[in-house]
Design a protein around this motif. Structure first.
Motif, PDB file in Angstrom:
ATOM      1  N   ASN A 130       0.839  -1.205   0.000  1.00 55.57           N
ATOM      2  CA  ASN A 130       0.000   0.000   0.000  1.00 55.57           C
ATOM      3  C   ASN A 130       0.872   1.253   0.000  1.00 55.57           C
ATOM      4  O   ASN A 130       1.940   1.281   0.602  1.00 55.57           O
ATOM      5  CB  ASN A 130      -0.893  -0.017   1.256  1.00 55.57           C
ATOM      6  CG  ASN A 130      -1.701   1.263   1.419  1.00 55.57           C
ATOM      7  OD1 ASN A 130      -1.244   2.220   2.021  1.00 55.57           O
ATOM      8  ND2 ASN A 130      -2.913   1.266   0.884  1.00 55.57           N
ATOM      9  N   VAL A 131       0.372   2.274  -0.700  1.00 50.81           N
ATOM     10  CA  VAL A 131       0.980   3.592  -0.540  1.00 50.81           C
ATOM     11  C   VAL A 131      -0.149   4.563  -0.217  1.00 50.81           C
ATOM     12  O   VAL A 131      -1.243   4.464  -0.796  1.00 50.81           O
ATOM     13  CB  VAL A 131       1.775   4.029  -1.789  1.00 50.81           C
ATOM     14  CG1 VAL A 131       0.925   4.183  -3.034  1.00 50.81           C
ATOM     15  CG2 VAL A 131       2.521   5.331  -1.518  1.00 50.81           C
ATOM     16  N   LYS A 132       0.082   5.434   0.735  1.00 49.49           N
ATOM     17  CA  LYS A 132      -0.940   6.434   1.047  1.00 49.49           C
ATOM     18  C   LYS A 132      -0.301   7.761   1.409  1.00 49.49           C
ATOM     19  O   LYS A 132       0.837   7.796   1.897  1.00 49.49           O
ATOM     20  CB  LYS A 132      -1.909   5.966   2.125  1.00 49.49           C
ATOM     21  CG  LYS A 132      -1.322   5.703   3.499  1.00 49.49           C
ATOM     22  CD  LYS A 132      -2.420   5.641   4.541  1.00 49.49           C
ATOM     23  CE  LYS A 132      -3.193   4.326   4.562  1.00 49.49           C
ATOM     24  NZ  LYS A 132      -2.481   3.160   5.022  1.00 49.49           N
ATOM     25  N   HIS A 133      -1.038   8.830   1.112  1.00 51.57           N
ATOM     26  CA  HIS A 133      -0.536  10.147   1.489  1.00 51.57           C
ATOM     27  C   HIS A 133      -1.688  11.138   1.544  1.00 51.57           C
ATOM     28  O   HIS A 133      -2.718  10.947   0.899  1.00 51.57           O
ATOM     29  CB  HIS A 133       0.561  10.631   0.543  1.00 51.57           C
ATOM     30  CG  HIS A 133       0.292  10.411  -0.915  1.00 51.57           C
ATOM     31  ND1 HIS A 133      -0.610  11.147  -1.624  1.00 51.57           N
ATOM     32  CD2 HIS A 133       0.833   9.528  -1.785  1.00 51.57           C
ATOM     33  CE1 HIS A 133      -0.600  10.733  -2.884  1.00 51.57           C
ATOM     34  NE2 HIS A 133       0.246   9.754  -3.016  1.00 51.57           N
ATOM     35  N   PRO A 134      -1.494  12.234   2.301  1.00 50.90           N
ATOM     36  CA  PRO A 134      -2.518  13.277   2.322  1.00 50.90           C
ATOM     37  C   PRO A 134      -2.573  13.971   0.977  1.00 50.90           C
ATOM     38  O   PRO A 134      -1.569  13.967   0.241  1.00 50.90           O
ATOM     39  CB  PRO A 134      -2.053  14.232   3.415  1.00 50.90           C
ATOM     40  CG  PRO A 134      -0.622  13.911   3.669  1.00 50.90           C
ATOM     41  CD  PRO A 134      -0.345  12.542   3.151  1.00 50.90           C
ATOM     42  N   CYS A 135      -3.694  14.559   0.631  1.00 47.53           N
ATOM     43  CA  CYS A 135      -3.754  15.277  -0.650  1.00 47.53           C
ATOM     44  C   CYS A 135      -4.598  16.547  -0.575  1.00 47.53           C
ATOM     45  O   CYS A 135      -5.098  17.011  -1.585  1.00 47.53           O
ATOM     46  CB  CYS A 135      -4.208  14.361  -1.771  1.00 47.53           C
ATOM     47  SG  CYS A 135      -5.676  13.495  -1.426  1.00 47.53           S
ATOM     48  N   PHE A 193      -7.292  12.013   1.691  1.00 50.16           N
ATOM     49  CA  PHE A 193      -6.277  10.979   1.576  1.00 50.16           C
ATOM     50  C   PHE A 193      -6.346  10.212   0.276  1.00 50.16           C
ATOM     51  O   PHE A 193      -7.434   9.928  -0.232  1.00 50.16           O
ATOM     52  CB  PHE A 193      -6.407   9.961   2.720  1.00 50.16           C
ATOM     53  CG  PHE A 193      -5.702  10.411   3.947  1.00 50.16           C
ATOM     54  CD1 PHE A 193      -4.326  10.287   4.059  1.00 50.16           C
ATOM     55  CD2 PHE A 193      -6.409  10.999   4.975  1.00 50.16           C
ATOM     56  CE1 PHE A 193      -3.666  10.734   5.180  1.00 50.16           C
ATOM     57  CE2 PHE A 193      -5.751  11.454   6.102  1.00 50.16           C
ATOM     58  CZ  PHE A 193      -4.379  11.324   6.209  1.00 50.16           C
ATOM     59  N   PHE A 194      -5.194   9.897  -0.213  1.00 51.91           N
ATOM     60  CA  PHE A 194      -5.081   9.025  -1.362  1.00 51.91           C
ATOM     61  C   PHE A 194      -4.472   7.720  -0.854  1.00 51.91           C
ATOM     62  O   PHE A 194      -3.506   7.739  -0.093  1.00 51.91           O
ATOM     63  CB  PHE A 194      -4.151   9.670  -2.392  1.00 51.91           C
ATOM     64  CG  PHE A 194      -3.778   8.741  -3.499  1.00 51.91           C
ATOM     65  CD1 PHE A 194      -4.585   8.614  -4.606  1.00 51.91           C
ATOM     66  CD2 PHE A 194      -2.614   7.977  -3.418  1.00 51.91           C
ATOM     67  CE1 PHE A 194      -4.244   7.739  -5.631  1.00 51.91           C
ATOM     68  CE2 PHE A 194      -2.270   7.107  -4.438  1.00 51.91           C
ATOM     69  CZ  PHE A 194      -3.097   6.990  -5.540  1.00 51.91           C
ATOM     70  N   SER A 195      -5.043   6.620  -1.264  1.00 42.81           N
ATOM     71  CA  SER A 195      -4.499   5.335  -0.849  1.00 42.81           C
ATOM     72  C   SER A 195      -4.574   4.362  -2.014  1.00 42.81           C
ATOM     73  O   SER A 195      -5.603   4.286  -2.686  1.00 42.81           O
ATOM     74  CB  SER A 195      -5.318   4.821   0.345  1.00 42.81           C
ATOM     75  OG  SER A 195      -5.004   3.489   0.626  1.00 42.81           O
ATOM     76  N   SER A 196      -3.501   3.687  -2.271  1.00 44.72           N
ATOM     77  CA  SER A 196      -3.507   2.716  -3.365  1.00 44.72           C
ATOM     78  C   SER A 196      -3.025   1.369  -2.851  1.00 44.72           C
ATOM     79  O   SER A 196      -1.983   1.270  -2.201  1.00 44.72           O
ATOM     80  CB  SER A 196      -2.595   3.190  -4.492  1.00 44.72           C
ATOM     81  OG  SER A 196      -2.496   2.176  -5.462  1.00 44.72           O
ATOM     82  N   ASN A 197      -3.810   0.350  -3.136  1.00 39.70           N
ATOM     83  CA  ASN A 197      -3.446  -1.010  -2.741  1.00 39.70           C
ATOM     84  C   ASN A 197      -2.983  -1.797  -3.942  1.00 39.70           C
ATOM     85  O   ASN A 197      -3.610  -1.740  -4.998  1.00 39.70           O
ATOM     86  CB  ASN A 197      -4.668  -1.739  -2.153  1.00 39.70           C
ATOM     87  CG  ASN A 197      -5.109  -1.113  -0.851  1.00 39.70           C
ATOM     88  OD1 ASN A 197      -4.275  -0.818  -0.004  1.00 39.70           O
ATOM     89  ND2 ASN A 197      -6.399  -0.901  -0.697  1.00 39.70           N
ATOM     90  N   PHE A 198      -1.919  -2.525  -3.775  1.00 42.81           N
ATOM     91  CA  PHE A 198      -1.460  -3.459  -4.811  1.00 42.81           C
ATOM     92  C   PHE A 198      -1.607  -4.861  -4.242  1.00 42.81           C
ATOM     93  O   PHE A 198      -1.030  -5.177  -3.202  1.00 42.81           O
ATOM     94  CB  PHE A 198       0.008  -3.153  -5.159  1.00 42.81           C
ATOM     95  CG  PHE A 198       0.633  -4.199  -6.031  1.00 42.81           C
ATOM     96  CD1 PHE A 198       0.054  -4.565  -7.241  1.00 42.81           C
ATOM     97  CD2 PHE A 198       1.821  -4.818  -5.650  1.00 42.81           C
ATOM     98  CE1 PHE A 198       0.640  -5.536  -8.039  1.00 42.81           C
ATOM     99  CE2 PHE A 198       2.412  -5.785  -6.454  1.00 42.81           C
ATOM    100  CZ  PHE A 198       1.814  -6.147  -7.649  1.00 42.81           C
ATOM    101  N   TYR A 199      -2.441  -5.657  -4.888  1.00 42.79           N
ATOM    102  CA  TYR A 199      -2.661  -7.037  -4.449  1.00 42.79           C
ATOM    103  C   TYR A 199      -2.006  -7.954  -5.480  1.00 42.79           C
ATOM    104  O   TYR A 199      -2.585  -8.177  -6.538  1.00 42.79           O
ATOM    105  CB  TYR A 199      -4.146  -7.357  -4.360  1.00 42.79           C
ATOM    106  CG  TYR A 199      -4.940  -6.415  -3.481  1.00 42.79           C
ATOM    107  CD1 TYR A 199      -5.005  -6.606  -2.103  1.00 42.79           C
ATOM    108  CD2 TYR A 199      -5.627  -5.343  -4.032  1.00 42.79           C
ATOM    109  CE1 TYR A 199      -5.731  -5.747  -1.296  1.00 42.79           C
ATOM    110  CE2 TYR A 199      -6.363  -4.475  -3.220  1.00 42.79           C
ATOM    111  CZ  TYR A 199      -6.403  -4.682  -1.868  1.00 42.79           C
ATOM    112  OH  TYR A 199      -7.127  -3.826  -1.073  1.00 42.79           O
TER     113      TYR A 199
END
Ligand SMILES: O=C(O)CCC(=O)C(=O)O
Ligand SMILES: [Fe+2]
Length: 285
Positions: A130-135, A193-199
């Motif tokens: 996962n990567v996440k950050h404020p936006c 927040f932006f959050s991206s999951n890689f499965y």
């Protein structure tokens, strides 16, 4: 198990025991057909000239009340903006897999990247990165985001501008349907927040989880599934497969909106508690 020193953590022939959930937590109904009762709502109709049709407004309200979930199509977000974002994220996750110096702890710069070893429930790891950050505000946050791949900041900022517009539009439709003044949620509706999951691909998805069952704490969540399947929603006590429709976004009414509407209207906006869980997908934003 393959003994390949250059292999990434998920390139295995069988699931390591640290990733195997006890039977009671494992995904259920993986082979069930995709649930056709998760409404798919076209937003194109709401753009008719001379005052829009109320049809999507009613559909959104009904779906929000009954399930807290729906998918939107014809939302107006350019396909290229989404494809660029997916590509840059894929590149980002590929780079992390190759860089053995990356730590799985919160990054100093202003974003958090976590690999699968970081996630654990009772000692069992989740099958995801996962990567996440404020936006928000965008111009203050953007330089804190990952700067490799070099296009990351520009591409994800363009994507977030579109997501902000879409989420504002959906919230305004909810306001309209409930008779609340436009902009009622304005102060709280900026996408934070932006959050991206890689499965990654998994040798046996029936043993593992990408994400634990949860309720979103947000006002609303806008989720792009990238054409992959694996997302499940609890409906009438059963886990059902959401399925991925090309170019559609999944919209999830979060806890904050539910509570707001409960306070305003003294009605339970959501009929049932909705949980969602993700199994093995490719790359979700
Ligand atoms: O990655 C997914 O499919 C779901 C993500 C999610 O539920 C979340 O970030 O809250
Ligand atoms: Fe969620």
């Amino acid at each position: 198990m393959k003994e390949d020193k250059g292999a990434r953590w998920f390139e295995l022939e069988c699931v390591p025991k640290e990733y195997i959930f006890p039977k009671e937590y494992r995904p259920q109904n993986l082979d069930s057909p995709v649930c056709d009762s998760i409404p798919v709502i076209s937003l194109a109709k709401s753009k008719a000239e001379n005052g829009h049709s109320s049809q999507p407004v009613e559909e959104i309200l009904k779906a929000s009340q009954e399930l807290g979930f729906f998918q939107v199509i014809n939302h107006g977000i350019p396909e290229k903006t989404v494809t660029d974002a997916m590509n840059v994220l894929k590149e980002f996750f590929d780079m992390q897999a190759k860089d053995t110096t990356i730590e799985t702890v919160p990054h100093k710069k202003g974003y958090i990247y976590t690999n699968s070893t970081y996630f654990a429930k009772d000692g069992v790891h989740l099958w995801r990165e996962n990567v996440k950050h404020p936006c928000h505000p965008l111009e203050e946050c953007i330089h804190l985001w990952p700067d490799t791949p070099t296009r990351y900041q520009e591409v994800i900022a363009a994507y977030m501008v579109e997501i902000q517009k879409l989420s504002t539009r959906i919230l305004e439709m909810i306001c309209e349907g409930l008779g609340l003044e436009q902009g009622y949620f304005k102060d709280t509706s900026e996408v934070q927040f932006f959050s991206s999951n890689f499965y990654p691909p998994c040798p046996d998805p029936s043993l593992t989880l990408g994400l634990l069952p949860h309720i979103d704490p947000s006002l609303i969540t806008i989720l792009y599934q990238g054409g992959s399947t694996g997302l499940q929603v609890m409906k009438d006590g059963q886990w059902v497969n959401v399925g991925a429709i090309p170019n559609a976004f999944v919209v999830n009414i979060g806890n904050q909106l539910e509570v707001c509407l409960l306070l305003i209207f003294h009605i339970s906006f959501l009929r049932t508690k909705t949980f969602k869980m993700a199994i093995q997908l490719k790359c979700c934003i």
